[in-house]
Design an enzyme around this catalytic site. Sequence first.
Site, PDB file in Angstrom:
ATOM      1  N   GLY A  46       0.777  -1.232   0.000  1.00  0.00           N
ATOM      2  CA  GLY A  46       0.000   0.000   0.000  1.00  0.00           C
ATOM      3  C   GLY A  46       0.807   1.279   0.000  1.00  0.00           C
ATOM      4  CB  CYS A  47       4.291   2.165   0.376  1.00  0.00           C
ATOM      5  SG  CYS A  47       4.176   1.871   2.145  1.00  0.00           S
ATOM      6  CB  SER A  48       3.152   5.843  -3.729  1.00  0.00           C
ATOM      7  OG  SER A  48       3.962   6.642  -2.907  1.00  0.00           O
TER       8      SER A  48
END
Length: 135
Positions: A46-48
């Site tokens: 869920g991290c860019s």
Amino acid sequence: MPTLPDLADEHAFLDADDRYRLLIDLGRALEPMPDALKTDATLVRGCSASVWVYPTPREDGTLHFLADSNAAITKGIIALVLLAVQDKTPAAILATDIESELAPFDLRNQLSSNRTQGIPNMIAMIRETAARQAA
């Protein structure tokens, strides 16, 4: 590494560009994480940007985390998160309100949503690790 309260005091006096530099410097100061530890199991979802967190239980019962990111600002963010939990016992980590510890840095208003969207996932991964170790 500095403490979160010391960094918060310094952060309060900095302009936006210097706040970015502070995060980048924190990321650069992280203990190196060997590439072999950057696996799917240590990847924060869920991290860019890609972020990896690897816990090491120590003989004294504390957890020591290695972390890295492929983006300088994100690496600084995980370094900031780790300052709240590094080398604490699993119980102490679970008792730490990491979000409150990070509140003085006002990351959500200082950084783009792309850069901050993964923070809850970083914190969740650390808490899950601490919960497994505490059990």
